[in-house]
Motif scaffolding. Sequence first.
Motif: not given
Length: 123
Positions: A68-72, A105-111, A59-60
Amino acid sequence: MNRDSGDDLTFGRKVVGGLIGAINNTHSVGAYQHATSQSAATDEATEQLLSAVRELRADLQRVRATEQTAALAEALAEAEEEITTTGQAGPARRERLRELLSDSQALVSILASAGGLAGLLGM
């Protein structure tokens, strides 16, 4: 599809909340079983975690990249490698993923996949 059950919780919060409860139980059971002996329940929990890691990695690739998404994404790749190599994700690896998800947290809410992994990590 109506996702409102009348309890003022969004679908994403319900998914994350439900998975958090499930993972808290799975994690404590897995920790106990790992301390005593390797068992089928530990393997199942690890397989669930691996599946969630892979789903979020996929999904990323569909979202705009940020620091943030790169680190995740990097931490997820490392977690997947650790699980496939050793058969488990160690406490330090799980904590790192928790931190990164907490920062996103925004990512957690969306995906939904991010919410699923957060739940498996006891968030």
